[in-house]
Design a protein around this motif. Structure first.
Motif, PDB file in Angstrom:
ATOM      1  N   ARG A  14       0.864  -1.183   0.000  1.00 43.34           N
ATOM      2  CA  ARG A  14       0.000   0.000   0.000  1.00 43.34           C
ATOM      3  C   ARG A  14       0.896   1.227   0.000  1.00 43.34           C
ATOM      4  NH1 ARG A  14      -0.152  -1.281   5.524  1.00 43.34           N
ATOM      5  NH2 ARG A  14       0.225   0.513   6.861  1.00 43.34           N
ATOM      6  N   ILE A  15       0.296   2.344  -0.363  1.00 47.66           N
ATOM      7  CA  ILE A  15       1.022   3.603  -0.388  1.00 47.66           C
ATOM      8  C   ILE A  15       0.395   4.523   0.642  1.00 47.66           C
ATOM      9  CG2 ILE A  15       1.615   5.627  -1.768  1.00 47.66           C
ATOM     10  CD1 ILE A  15       1.516   3.766  -4.228  1.00 47.66           C
ATOM     11  N   GLN A  16       1.246   5.128   1.434  1.00 46.74           N
ATOM     12  CA  GLN A  16       0.782   6.081   2.444  1.00 46.74           C
ATOM     13  C   GLN A  16       1.403   7.434   2.108  1.00 46.74           C
ATOM     14  OE1 GLN A  16       0.993   4.445   6.315  1.00 46.74           O
ATOM     15  NE2 GLN A  16      -0.045   6.167   7.258  1.00 46.74           N
ATOM     16  N   TRP A  17       0.553   8.448   2.026  1.00 45.19           N
ATOM     17  CA  TRP A  17       0.979   9.776   1.601  1.00 45.19           C
ATOM     18  C   TRP A  17       0.887  10.724   2.780  1.00 45.19           C
ATOM     19  CZ3 TRP A  17      -2.745  13.681  -0.790  1.00 45.19           C
ATOM     20  CH2 TRP A  17      -2.075  14.809  -1.240  1.00 45.19           C
ATOM     21  N   PHE A  18       1.972  11.422   3.039  1.00 45.80           N
ATOM     22  CA  PHE A  18       2.023  12.423   4.107  1.00 45.80           C
ATOM     23  C   PHE A  18       2.231  13.778   3.431  1.00 45.80           C
ATOM     24  CE2 PHE A  18       3.437   8.424   5.834  1.00 45.80           C
ATOM     25  CZ  PHE A  18       2.732   8.323   7.020  1.00 45.80           C
ATOM     26  N   GLU A  19       1.128  14.423   3.131  1.00 45.19           N
ATOM     27  CA  GLU A  19       1.159  15.634   2.315  1.00 45.19           C
ATOM     28  C   GLU A  19       2.039  16.725   2.919  1.00 45.19           C
ATOM     29  OE1 GLU A  19      -1.911  18.752   0.179  1.00 45.19           O
ATOM     30  OE2 GLU A  19      -2.689  17.353   1.668  1.00 45.19           O
ATOM     31  N   ARG A  20       1.799  17.065   4.184  1.00 46.37           N
ATOM     32  CA  ARG A  20       2.537  18.172   4.810  1.00 46.37           C
ATOM     33  C   ARG A  20       4.030  17.889   4.931  1.00 46.37           C
ATOM     34  NH1 ARG A  20      -1.021  17.882   9.185  1.00 46.37           N
ATOM     35  NH2 ARG A  20      -3.023  18.316   8.294  1.00 46.37           N
ATOM     36  N   GLU A  21       4.381  16.644   5.202  1.00 43.60           N
ATOM     37  CA  GLU A  21       5.791  16.281   5.363  1.00 43.60           C
ATOM     38  C   GLU A  21       6.489  16.043   4.035  1.00 43.60           C
ATOM     39  OE1 GLU A  21       3.340  14.561   6.907  1.00 43.60           O
ATOM     40  OE2 GLU A  21       3.594  14.957   9.028  1.00 43.60           O
ATOM     41  N   GLN A  22       5.727  16.094   2.942  1.00 45.15           N
ATOM     42  CA  GLN A  22       6.241  15.842   1.600  1.00 45.15           C
ATOM     43  C   GLN A  22       6.974  14.505   1.519  1.00 45.15           C
ATOM     44  OE1 GLN A  22       8.382  19.485   0.587  1.00 45.15           O
ATOM     45  NE2 GLN A  22       6.600  20.086  -0.609  1.00 45.15           N
ATOM     46  N   SER A  38      -0.845  17.205  -5.225  1.00 45.81           N
ATOM     47  CA  SER A  38      -1.411  18.284  -4.418  1.00 45.81           C
ATOM     48  C   SER A  38      -2.734  17.831  -3.812  1.00 45.81           C
ATOM     49  CB  SER A  38      -1.614  19.538  -5.264  1.00 45.81           C
ATOM     50  OG  SER A  38      -2.440  19.246  -6.374  1.00 45.81           O
ATOM     51  N   GLU A  39      -3.287  16.780  -4.375  1.00 49.56           N
ATOM     52  CA  GLU A  39      -4.487  16.158  -3.811  1.00 49.56           C
ATOM     53  C   GLU A  39      -4.526  14.714  -4.279  1.00 49.56           C
ATOM     54  OE1 GLU A  39      -7.925  17.253  -6.999  1.00 49.56           O
ATOM     55  OE2 GLU A  39      -7.351  18.842  -5.615  1.00 49.56           O
ATOM     56  N   LEU A  40      -5.239  13.889  -3.549  1.00 51.00           N
ATOM     57  CA  LEU A  40      -5.333  12.482  -3.915  1.00 51.00           C
ATOM     58  C   LEU A  40      -6.290  12.295  -5.078  1.00 51.00           C
ATOM     59  CD1 LEU A  40      -5.480  10.662  -0.489  1.00 51.00           C
ATOM     60  CD2 LEU A  40      -3.643  10.631  -2.138  1.00 51.00           C
ATOM     61  N   PRO A  41      -5.889  11.515  -6.072  1.00 52.53           N
ATOM     62  CA  PRO A  41      -6.804  11.227  -7.173  1.00 52.53           C
ATOM     63  C   PRO A  41      -7.954  10.361  -6.686  1.00 52.53           C
ATOM     64  CG  PRO A  41      -4.692  10.124  -7.483  1.00 52.53           C
ATOM     65  CD  PRO A  41      -4.582  10.931  -6.237  1.00 52.53           C
TER      66      PRO A  41
END
Length: 174
Positions: A23-31, A161-164
């Motif tokens: 799985r993929i985990q995205w941490f937007e703020r931490e880039q 910039s946002e999740l598809p």
């Protein structure tokens, strides 16, 4: 629609038919983006194993996880020992498709080897520990081979910039 890293990683991993769950985990703020690789383990009955955090399995069936981290260098100092591999993306626009291809192909090879090594570990007393090992030389060789054979995708895939919507629906990203 812009191409983004998560979509490209997802498509590439699906095309490579990984021999494990992921799985993929995205941490937007931490880039940062974590690619979590999960090996399902069916240990021989009453086998007790201790992980690196000194936890002992309570079941003969459990999941062994390791993580590849993609991060922007502005993240700061990382504890590399928490990850199978850490790979910086320093281009403000994103990363090339060729880099993603090399990462995914290397992960596929590493996991294929790990499946065999894990089975040997569980069936033999000759091994005192098991760990998945990133092969950085293979990764660098894969990058070079893609370039030398003109198969290196120079297309840039942006940091999202946002999740598809499709990725969210498939629950592939948390």
């Amino acid at each position: 629609m812009r191409n983004n890293m998560i979509e490209r990683i997802t498509d590439t991993m699906n095309a490579l038919h990984f021999p494990c769950e992921w799985r993929i985990q995205w941490f937007e703020r931490e880039q940062k983006i974590e690619i979590i690789l999960m090996l399902e383990v069916q240990a021989p009955e009453n086998t007790k194993l201790t992980d690196k955090y000194q936890s002992v399995n309570s079941s003969d069936h459990f999941v062994f996880e390791d993580v590849v981290l993609l991060f922007h260098p502005n993240l700061g100092v990382l504890k590399d020992d928490n990850y199978l591999a850490t790979i910086a993306f320093d281009d403000e626009k994103g990363v090339s498709g060729g880099l993603i291809d090399a990462i995914c192909k290397t992960m596929r090879l590493v996991i294929g080897e790990a499946v065999v090594e894990l089975e040997e570990f569980l069936m033999s007393d000759a091994y005192d520990h098991f760990e998945i090992k990133w092969n950085n030389q293979n990764y660098l060789s894969t990058l070079q081979t893609l370039k030398d054979t003109s198969r290196f995708d120079t297309s840039i895939y942006s940091y999202p910039s946002e999740l598809p919507e499709g990725v969210v629906k498939n629950n592939e990203v948390e």
